[in-house]
Design a protein around this motif. Structure first.
Motif, PDB file in Angstrom:
ATOM      1  N   THR A   1      -0.868  -0.297  -6.188  1.00  0.00           N
ATOM      2  CA  THR A   1      -1.574  -1.289  -5.376  1.00  0.00           C
ATOM      3  C   THR A   1      -0.943  -2.666  -5.500  1.00  0.00           C
ATOM      4  OG1 THR A   1      -3.753  -2.278  -4.952  1.00  0.00           O
ATOM      5  CG2 THR A   1      -3.223  -1.802  -7.246  1.00  0.00           C
TER       6      THR A   1
ATOM      7  N   SER B   1       6.054   3.060  -5.901  1.00  0.00           N
ATOM      8  CA  SER B   1       5.900   4.356  -5.224  1.00  0.00           C
ATOM      9  C   SER B   1       7.003   5.320  -5.639  1.00  0.00           C
ATOM     10  CB  SER B   1       5.922   4.173  -3.701  1.00  0.00           C
ATOM     11  OG  SER B   1       4.849   3.371  -3.283  1.00  0.00           O
TER      12      SER B   1
ATOM     13  N   ASP C   1      -1.494   5.970  -3.521  1.00  0.00           N
ATOM     14  CA  ASP C   1      -0.488   4.968  -3.149  1.00  0.00           C
ATOM     15  C   ASP C   1      -1.085   4.030  -2.111  1.00  0.00           C
ATOM     16  OD1 ASP C   1       1.777   3.532  -2.651  1.00  0.00           O
ATOM     17  OD2 ASP C   1       3.053   5.238  -2.157  1.00  0.00           O
ATOM     18  N   GLU C   2      -1.458   2.832  -2.538  1.00  0.00           N
ATOM     19  CA  GLU C   2      -2.152   1.864  -1.665  1.00  0.00           C
ATOM     20  C   GLU C   2      -3.307   2.558  -0.941  1.00  0.00           C
ATOM     21  OE1 GLU C   2      -1.590  -1.189  -1.814  1.00  0.00           O
ATOM     22  OE2 GLU C   2       0.518  -1.574  -2.215  1.00  0.00           O
TER      23      GLU C   2
ATOM     24  N   GLN D   1       0.791   6.415   1.204  1.00  0.00           N
ATOM     25  CA  GLN D   1       0.592   5.025   1.608  1.00  0.00           C
ATOM     26  C   GLN D   1       0.356   4.886   3.112  1.00  0.00           C
ATOM     27  OE1 GLN D   1       3.904   2.565   0.548  1.00  0.00           O
ATOM     28  NE2 GLN D   1       2.955   0.675   1.206  1.00  0.00           N
TER      29      GLN D   1
ATOM     30  N   GLN E   1      -6.992   6.554   6.983  1.00  0.00           N
ATOM     31  CA  GLN E   1      -6.802   6.468   5.530  1.00  0.00           C
ATOM     32  C   GLN E   1      -7.866   7.282   4.806  1.00  0.00           C
ATOM     33  OE1 GLN E   1      -4.585   6.001   3.261  1.00  0.00           O
ATOM     34  NE2 GLN E   1      -4.394   3.791   3.133  1.00  0.00           N
TER      35      GLN E   1
ATOM     36  N   SER F   1      -5.509   0.000   1.194  1.00  0.00           N
ATOM     37  CA  SER F   1      -4.928  -1.153   1.901  1.00  0.00           C
ATOM     38  C   SER F   1      -5.377  -1.206   3.360  1.00  0.00           C
ATOM     39  CB  SER F   1      -3.396  -1.120   1.826  1.00  0.00           C
ATOM     40  OG  SER F   1      -2.897   0.013   2.489  1.00  0.00           O
TER      41      SER F   1
END
Length: 602
Positions: free
Chosen positions: A224, A59, A191-192, A108, A173, A195
Motif C-alpha cells: 500500500t 509488488s 496489492d493496493e 492491484q 476491486q 486504492s
C-alpha cells in the motif's frame, strides 16, 4: 490432534520466510537487478504492510514469492520458504496448487484482471470451482454471493449478472477481493487492495480481513501507499526504497518516530496523516522546505484567489442505465439523479462519495462521453448536448480528462512518448520537434525520467502509468481538467508532487478542476468546495472547511470517520508534534534495522 503446545510452537514458526531475495529483469548477459537481497518473515495471523514509492519493489517482491513475475523477471538468488517448504525452483504444477488455495492474491489492477466478456458472477464462480470449494453449480453460486457480500458488494446476487464495464472501479476491486478470499487462504497478498475503494467500503473490507486473521489465523500482506491504512491496520511495517528494505518494525512506532530519512519524507508527504493538522494552526512549525511537503503547501495556499465566471454548470442531471434481467427483460438503474452544481473559473470542486454513487458517471457526461438521460451540462455558457461535431472537437482542446484507470486508458501498443504526444497530434499543435520538447517538459513536470518516453505501458508500475495519464491530460494546456481518481494509484511522494503541480498550474494558468475522488484527505488539500454524493444524489454541498469542520449529513460524518488513520492521533499532541517536526530531527539518522535480526530486516 494438535496439542496446545504444538499449536503455540507452530505460531512461533513463520508462515513465510524470505531470505536474501534478489530479483532481476533482462537477460543473463544484461540483468537489471531490482530487488537487492532483502529478508523478512510473516507469521500466522499477522498483518504486515509494505510501503514505499512507486517502483520501489513492493509488488515485485510479493509476486516473486508466488512465482508470478512478469516478462523476463526471475529470482536470481535467495530463499522463499512457505510453511517450511522451499518455493524457489518448485515446479509449475506444485506452485499452482499453492496459489489461490494456500496463498491468495488480490491484484492491484481491477480493470485488466476481469474478463470483459464474462459476467462478474461467472468469474467468481469459476474461482470458487477452481479452488475445489463447490461440487455443484448451485453451491458455487451460493459461495460466490457470500464472498462478494463479504467483500462489501451490496445486492451481490443481482450484481453478479452484470459485466465488468457496468461496474465502477471500486466495485471491480471488490469483486477481485471476493475472488482472493474465496478459498480462505492462509496468506492473502493484497496489492493496493483498497486504492480504488471509498473509505466506507474500505472499512467494511478491512474489517472483514481483520476478522479472517483473528478467526482463521490468516496472515495478510498489504502492499500500500496509504500510511494511514498501514498505521491503523498493520502490526508490522516494512519500508522499501529502490529494491531495499530501509526500515521495518512495529507500524505505529515507525510512523510516530521514523528513523530513516526516506521514511521521514513519506510521513511528511502523507495526506492521510497530514490532513489531520492542515489549517489546525496558522502558525504551523517551520516545516522543511521540501517539494514533497503538501501540508505546508495547503496551509500556504489559503485560497485567496477569487473564482471568476461560471465555467461548468450542471442542472438536474440524470442518467438511467438499462440492466438486463432474466427472460430478455430489462430494469432501470438510476446512476445519477437530479445533480446540480456550478464550478467557477480557477476553482476546484471535489465530487466525493462511495464507489457506485455516480461520481464517474457525472464526469463522463461533463466530458460528453455519455449522453444524459435528462438535464443539461453547460460549459462556458454553451449547452454541450447541442454542440456540432466541430464545436465538440474544439471543446476537447480546452476540456481534458485524466481517467481513473491508468491501465485501460493507455494504449499498450503505443510507447509513452507517443501516448503523451497524441493530443498534440490530433489537435495539430506545433511541429514534431516542438511536440517532442513538450513531451520532455511534461515528463519532467510529473517527475518521470525522460528515458521512459521509449517504453511501453506494461513496463511501468501502476503509479508511473498514472503519472503518464496526468501528463497526457496536461499536454494541450487545457482550461478545464476533469480528474477521475487521478492520484488514487500514486504513492504519497508522487501524489504530493502531482497535487503540488496541479495547485501551481491552477495558480499560474487559472485552471478549473472537477476533482473526483474517494480520498477525503486529498480533498482537504486540493478542493475549494465539495459535493457529497450518495446513490446518485448530491446530499451535501458546501465549502471544504464547512464539510470537514461541520458536516450536516450522517452519511458525510460516516465518510469522515472512516478515513484510515483518522483515529490515530499522529497529528496532535506529543506524537503529532513529533511527526510534524520529524524531518528536522536527526537528519543523519542511520537506517533502523527493525524488530530483531531474524533475517536481515525482518
Amino acid at each position: 490432534m494438535t496439542t496446545p503446545q504444538e499449536g503455540r510452537a507452530a505460531m512461533n514458526e513463520p508462515l513465510l520466510s524470505v531470505r536474501d531475495l534478489r530479483v532481476a529483469f533482462g537477460t543473463k548477459k544484461q540483468p537489471n537487478e531490482v530487488i537487492h537481497g532483502i529478508g523478512f518473515d510473516v507469521y500466522p495471523g499477522e498483518t504486515v504492510a509494505i510501503v514505499g514509492e512507486s517502483g520501489s519493489g513492493k509488488s515485485t517482491t510479493m509476486h516473486a514469492v508466488i512465482n508470478l513475475l512478469p516478462g523476463t523477471g526471475k529470482i536470481t538468488d535467495g530463499s522463499v520458504r512457505w510453511n517450511g517448504r522451499e518455493l524457489v525452483g518448485v515446479g509449475r504444477r506444485e506452485m499452482e496448487s499453492i496459489r489461490g488455495r494456500e496463498i491468495g492474491l488480490v491484484p492491484q489492477d481491477p480493470m485488466s484482471n476481469l474478463n470483459p466478456v464474462w459476467s462478474i458472477g461467472f468469474q467468481v464462480e469459476e474461482a470458487v470451482r477452481a479452488n475445489g470449494l463447490a461440487k455443484t453449480k448451485k453451491e458455487a453460486k451460493a459461495r460466490a454471493i457470500e464472498v462478494l457480500e463479504q467483500a462489501g458488494l451490496q445486492d451481490a446476487e443481482r450484481r453478479m449478472r452484470q459485466y465488468p464495464h457496468q461496474f465502477s472501479g471500486g466495485m471491480k476491486q471488490r469483486a477481485l477481493i471476493g475472488i482472493g478470499l474465496s478459498a480462505s487462504p492462509q496468506l492473502l497478498i493484497a496489492d493496493e487492495p483498497t486504492s480504488a475503494l471509498d473509505v466506507t467500503v474500505q472499512r467494511v473490507v478491512l474489517d472483514h480481513l481483520e476478522t479472517l486473521t483473528s478467526e482463521l489465523g490468516t496472515a495478510v500482506v498489504f502492499i500500500t501507499h496509504d500510511l494511514g491504512l498501514a498505521a491503523e491496520r498493520a502490526e508490522k511495517l516494512i519500508v522499501m526504497y529502490k529494491g531495499n528494505i530501509v526500515e521495518s518494525g512495529p507500524s505505529r512506532e515507525i510512523l510516530q518516530d521514523p528513523q530513516h530519512p526516506y521514511t521521514k519524507r513519506l510521513v511528511a508527504a502523507a495526506p492521510s496523516l497530514a490532513s489531520r493538522r492542515i489549517g489546525a494552526s496558522a502558525a504551523l512549525p517551520a516545516a522543511p522546505t521540501s517539494t514533497f511537503d503538501v501540508a505546508a503547501l495547503a496551509v500556504a495556499e489559503s485560497r485567496q484567489t477569487k473564482p471568476g465566471e461560471p465555467v461548468i454548470e450542471v442542472e438536474n442531471l440524470r442518467k438511467v442505465y438499462k440492466l438486463r434481467k432474466g427472460n430478455f427483460g430489462h430494469e432501470d438503474f438510476v446512476a445519477v439523479d437530479g445533480a446540480n452544481f456550478t464550478i467557477r473559473k480557477g476553482e476546484t470542486l471535489a465530487l466525493v462519495g462511495e464507489s457506485g454513487s455516480g461520481k464517474s458517471t457525472i464526469a463522463k457526461m461533463v466530458l460528453q462521453l455519455e449522453k444524459p438521460t435528462s438535464g443539461t451540462v453547460r460549459i462556458d455558457g454553451k449547452e454541450t448536448g447541442s454542440l456540432s461535431p466541430r464545436e465538440l472537437f474544439e471543446l476537447r482542446g480546452k476540456l481534458q480528462p485524466v481517467f481513473q484507470d491508468p491501465y485501460g486508458s493507455l494504449d499498450p501498443l503505443r510507447n509513452i512518448g507517443n501516448t503523451i504526444m497524441e493530443p498534440l497530434n490530433i489537435h495539430k499543435i506545433g511541429d514534431m520537434a516542438s511536440r517532442k520538447r513538450r513531451v520532455d517538459e511534461l515528463l519532467d513536470q510529473v517527475s518521470l525520467p525522460r528515458e521512459l518516453a521509449t517504453r511501453y505501458p506494461n513496463e511501468l508500475s501502476g503509479g508511473q502509468r498514472q503519472r503518464v495519464a496526468v501528463a497526457r491530460g496536461l499536454a494541450l494546456k487545457p482550461e478545464i481538467l476533469v480528474l477521475d481518481e487521478a492520484v488514487s494509484a500514486l504513492d504519497v511522494l508522487v501524489q504530493a508532487q502531482v497535487l503540488d503541480l496541479l495547485a501551481e498550474l491552477q495558480r499560474d494558468l487559472g485552471l478549473t478542476y472537477l476533482f473526483i475522488t474517494h480520498d477525503l484527505a486529498v480533498v482537504r488539500l486540493i478542493a475549494d468546495r465539495v459535493c457529497v454524493m450518495q446513490q446518485g444524489k448530491i446530499v451535501e454541498q458546501a465549502t471544504t472547511e464547512e464539510v470537514f469542520e461541520n458536516p450536516q449529513m450522517e452519511y458525510t460524518k460516516n465518510l469522515l470517520a472512516a478515513i484510515p488513520g483518522a483515529s490515530i492521533e499522529l497529528g496532535h499532541g506529543r506524537s503529532g508534534d513529533h511527526v510534524a517536526h520529524t524531518p528536522l530531527a536527526a537528519p543523519g539518522a542511520a537506517p533502523f534495522a527493525g524488530g530483531g535480526q531474524a533475517g536481515a530486516n525482518g
